[in-house]
Design a protein around this motif. Structure first.
Motif, short mmCIF file in Angstrom:
data_model
loop_
_atom_site.label_atom_id
_atom_site.label_comp_id
_atom_site.label_asym_id
_atom_site.label_seq_id
_atom_site.Cartn_x
_atom_site.Cartn_y
_atom_site.Cartn_z
N GLN A 137 38.27 35.95 25.68
CA GLN A 137 37.54 34.67 25.08
C GLN A 137 37.28 33.79 26.14
OE1 GLN A 137 40.42 36.20 24.24
NE2 GLN A 137 40.21 36.95 22.31
N LEU A 138 37.86 33.80 27.36
CA LEU A 138 37.41 32.91 28.49
C LEU A 138 36.27 33.43 29.13
CD1 LEU A 138 40.90 32.06 29.67
CD2 LEU A 138 39.61 30.48 28.17
N ALA A 139 36.01 34.43 28.97
CA ALA A 139 34.63 35.07 29.69
C ALA A 139 33.29 35.35 28.86
CB ALA A 139 35.08 36.07 30.65
N ARG A 140 33.29 34.85 27.70
CA ARG A 140 32.84 35.33 26.39
C ARG A 140 31.05 35.04 26.80
NH1 ARG A 140 32.67 36.40 20.97
NH2 ARG A 140 34.85 35.98 20.79
N HIS A 141 31.19 33.93 27.76
CA HIS A 141 29.65 33.82 28.37
C HIS A 141 29.42 34.12 29.75
CE1 HIS A 141 28.96 31.78 24.39
NE2 HIS A 141 29.93 30.89 24.84
N ALA A 142 30.42 35.07 30.32
CA ALA A 142 30.27 35.26 31.67
C ALA A 142 30.89 36.57 31.88
CB ALA A 142 31.04 34.41 32.74
N PRO A 143 30.37 37.63 31.29
CA PRO A 143 31.01 39.23 31.28
C PRO A 143 31.43 39.48 32.69
CG PRO A 143 28.65 39.21 30.48
CD PRO A 143 29.20 37.79 30.62
N ARG A 144 30.36 39.22 33.59
CA ARG A 144 30.72 39.74 35.01
C ARG A 144 31.93 39.23 35.49
NH1 ARG A 144 27.01 37.97 40.26
NH2 ARG A 144 28.26 39.23 41.77
N ASP A 145 32.34 38.24 35.44
CA ASP A 145 33.44 37.74 35.83
C ASP A 145 34.69 38.46 35.14
OD1 ASP A 145 32.31 35.66 37.01
OD2 ASP A 145 32.58 33.99 35.52
N LEU A 146 34.65 38.89 34.01
CA LEU A 146 35.76 39.63 33.32
C LEU A 146 35.57 41.19 33.65
CD1 LEU A 146 37.90 39.72 31.23
CD2 LEU A 146 36.12 40.58 29.63
N LEU A 147 34.52 41.45 34.23
CA LEU A 147 34.29 43.04 34.58
C LEU A 147 34.79 43.04 35.94
CD1 LEU A 147 33.04 45.69 34.64
CD2 LEU A 147 30.97 44.89 35.83
N VAL A 148 34.85 42.30 37.16
CA VAL A 148 35.35 42.30 38.50
C VAL A 148 36.96 42.22 38.09
CG1 VAL A 148 35.78 41.30 40.59
CG2 VAL A 148 33.46 41.39 39.63
N PHE A 149 37.39 41.19 37.22
CA PHE A 149 38.89 40.95 37.10
C PHE A 149 39.55 42.36 36.43
CE2 PHE A 149 42.64 39.14 35.00
CZ PHE A 149 43.07 38.42 35.93
N ASN A 150 38.85 42.83 35.30
CA ASN A 150 39.23 43.94 34.70
C ASN A 150 39.29 45.24 35.64
OD1 ASN A 150 39.82 42.42 32.49
ND2 ASN A 150 38.75 43.63 31.07
N LEU A 151 38.45 45.34 36.47
CA LEU A 151 38.40 46.60 37.21
C LEU A 151 39.54 46.66 38.21
CD1 LEU A 151 34.71 46.95 38.51
CD2 LEU A 151 35.89 48.41 36.85
N GLY A 152 40.01 45.50 38.50
CA GLY A 152 41.31 45.38 39.34
C GLY A 152 42.40 45.95 38.61
N TYR A 153 42.50 45.45 37.24
CA TYR A 153 43.63 45.97 36.51
C TYR A 153 43.43 47.52 36.27
CZ TYR A 153 45.79 41.70 35.67
OH TYR A 153 46.59 40.22 35.74
N LEU A 154 42.27 47.92 35.92
CA LEU A 154 42.13 49.29 35.82
C LEU A 154 42.32 50.35 37.04
CD1 LEU A 154 38.70 49.36 33.77
CD2 LEU A 154 40.99 49.71 32.80
#
Length: 559
Positions: A137-154
């Protein structure tokens, strides 16, 4: 400690680590060093956050949330799991003294996790701080930010699924080769630990993959992220506790030579209880979900009562075994036997603080898992107040105690200044009592958990600011002690100066003594009784205080 009542002996565990192949020692040393660096980085993030909340420094809210995200991501995910992986591989390698099997998988998993950590750090610094749960929800308008962050966890999840396979192969290799009929209690515990790491890695991938696919334009927005997060959080919350108990079991043998007086089969049953009791109890993390059926809330509260069963049972085994052996060496009185333990060893001090912190953590956790109190407390500072008794006092100090045993053998350098190091866990405990005590009290009074400006432009109650200033002071003491302890542990990896012979006198050997018949262990059961009474006492206090507040609010953030 009465040194005349014990026999000193060479640290056999240190010798076993020193006997590993150079390639094994290099991998374990690099993993341990990486975990300690990440620990210090995470502590600094937490310290800055605590100082901001306590009003000692003035920073932008966005900056404060970056520090908070750095703290949570570094400590809760990468420090705890890289350190666990290093210790799992290390103790698996010396279980039969033949080193690691399938080392390529271990290296692949470790490198994958390190790359994941790098991506997580980039994700923290760019765009909106996502906190450690990576809320889409915090990155709804900035999917790129979520992408980098989530790739770390993946990548972290992938590493956790691959790396433990080396430990599993190492543990079953003697049985496959016909050199072993069955796993020892320690071998079984390590095998279970490795399996839980793999499950946690899968849970991390399951939780963060939908958000990654959405950020790539390959899937729908992850509306169920909150529910999935509760599940992965639960696993990553209680897995380190299982690892802690396993390490207590191993470390007590390393420091005193004592094994369970109840036999290895009973120990295996206790370790297996984590597989039975932990997974179904994740329901209590969902108590803030508005559409959660009432029957699920009731069942969740009942199941949550069983979370502490395996931990307390293992605690009883360890304490009872120690007490019986110590009394056979002349220990007298209710607590007199405790004086005979190897208190000159920093690991013994760390374990003692870990046990005390576990008692406090379980006490306050019992308050939080109740269906009626959870909505009132889960979005308050009660959560970080109680949770640090687990993450810092119990788990982190136990991991550091285990590294203190393993690293001298890997680096060939004796433990650094044990007379100073043995005091640092107690200094950290003083800070933790201030931090946790003030944090729990603040939670009872409604102080929110994720707000940087606790003054609310002068509108907040004065007691809020006093309590949060105490949290900052306690957090500073705790941070300083932990950083010094981590650095002291890491010194054993530096080029050799002190020979390992200087480790003499830091352990005792009771393994060859016969336990006198008729000896009784009463300290463990008495400790559990005190914990149970404290659980009910703080629950009553919680109900009384929360009912006395003029207004209460609940949120949907959960843990």
């Amino acid at each position: 400690m009465n040194n005349t009542c014990i026999d000193r002996y060479t640290d056999r565990y240190t010798d076993r680590f020193a006997a590993l192949a150079m390639s094994d020692r290099r991998l374990l040393a690099l993993m341990s060093a990486a975990s300690l660096v990440i620990l210090v980085l995470g502590i600094m993030g937490g310290l800055m956050t605590a100082l901001a909340r306590g009003g000692f420094i003035d920073i932008l809210n966005t900056t404060g949330y970056r520090w908070l995200t750095l703290h949570g991501v570094s400590i809760f995910f990468y420090w705890l799991f890289i350190a666990q992986a290093a210790l799992l591989l290390g103790f698996a390698a010396i279980e039969r003294g033949r080193g690691l099997v399938l080392k390529a998988l271990a290296w692949f998993g470790f490198v994958t996790i390190l790359v994941g950590f790098g991506l997580s750090m980039v994700g923290i610094q760019q765009g909106m701080p996502l906190l450690y749960d990576g809320a889409p929800q915090l990155a709804r308008h900035a999917p790129r930010d979520l992408l980098v962050f989530n790739l770390g966890y993946l990548l972290l999840g992938l590493g956790l699924m691959v790396l433990p396979l080396s430990a599993i192969a190492t543990l079953i290799e003697p049985r496959r080769a016909g050199r072993q009929e069955q796993l020892s209690a320690v071998g079984f515990a390590l095998f279970t630990w490795a399996g839980f790491l793999i499950v946690s890695g899968f849970a991390a991938i399951y939780t963060f993959l939908p958000g990654t696919l959405w950020a790539l334009g390959l899937g729908d927005f992850p509306v169920n992220h909150g529910t999935n997060w509760h599940i992965v959080f639960h696993n990553m919350h209680y897995l380190p506790l299982m690892a802690t108990v396993i390490l207590w079991y191993i470390l007590i043998h390393a420091l005193t030579g004592v094994k369970s007086v109840f036999g290895e089969r009973f120990s295996k049953i206790v370790f297996a209880l984590y597989l039975v009791f932990v997974p179904p109890t994740s329901l209590y993390h969902m108590f803030l979900e508005p559409d959660l059926p009432e029957i699920v809330r009731v069942v969740g509260s009942l199941l949550s009562l069983f979370v502490s069963v395996p931990t307390l049972t293992a605690f009883l085994i360890i304490v009872a075994s120690l007490e019986v052996y110590a009394r056979s060496q002349g220990g007298r009185g209710l607590f007199g036997w405790i004086r005979l333990l190897p208190w000159r060893n920093p690991s013994m001090s760390a374990i003692a603080v870990a046990v005390l912190s576990m008692g406090l953590g379980i006490t306050f956790a019992f308050v939080l898992i109740q269906e009626q109190l959870a909505p009132l407390l889960s979005d308050t500072f009660f959560v970080p107040g109680y949770f640090h008794f687990f993450t810092v006092g119990t788990v982190s100090l136990t991991l550091l105690a285990a590294l203190q045993v393993m690293l001298p053998g890997l680096g060939g350098r004796a433990a650094w200044r044990p007379e100073l190091m043995r005091l640092l866990p107690w200094l950290a405990f003083i800070g933790l009592l201030l931090f946790g005590g003030a944090g729990v009290a603040a939670g009872y009074l409604g102080v929110p958990r994720r707000v940087m400006d606790m003054a609310y432009q002068g509108q907040a109650p004065e007691m809020w600011q006093i309590l949060m200033a105490t949290v900052a002071i306690g957090g500073s003491i705790m941070a300083l002690a932990l950083i010094l302890f981590a650095v002291g542990v890491a010194v054993s990896l530096l080029p050799r100066r002190q020979p390992l012979s200087e480790q003499a006198g830091l352990t005792v050997d009771w393994s060859h003594h016969v336990v006198s018949p008729g000896l009784r262990a009463v300290t463990g059961p008495l400790s559990v009784l005190v914990i149970v009474l404290a659980m009910y006492g703080f629950t009553i206090i919680g109900f009384e205080i929360m009912q006395a507040l003029p207004a209460t609010t609940s949120g949907g953030g959960g843990h």
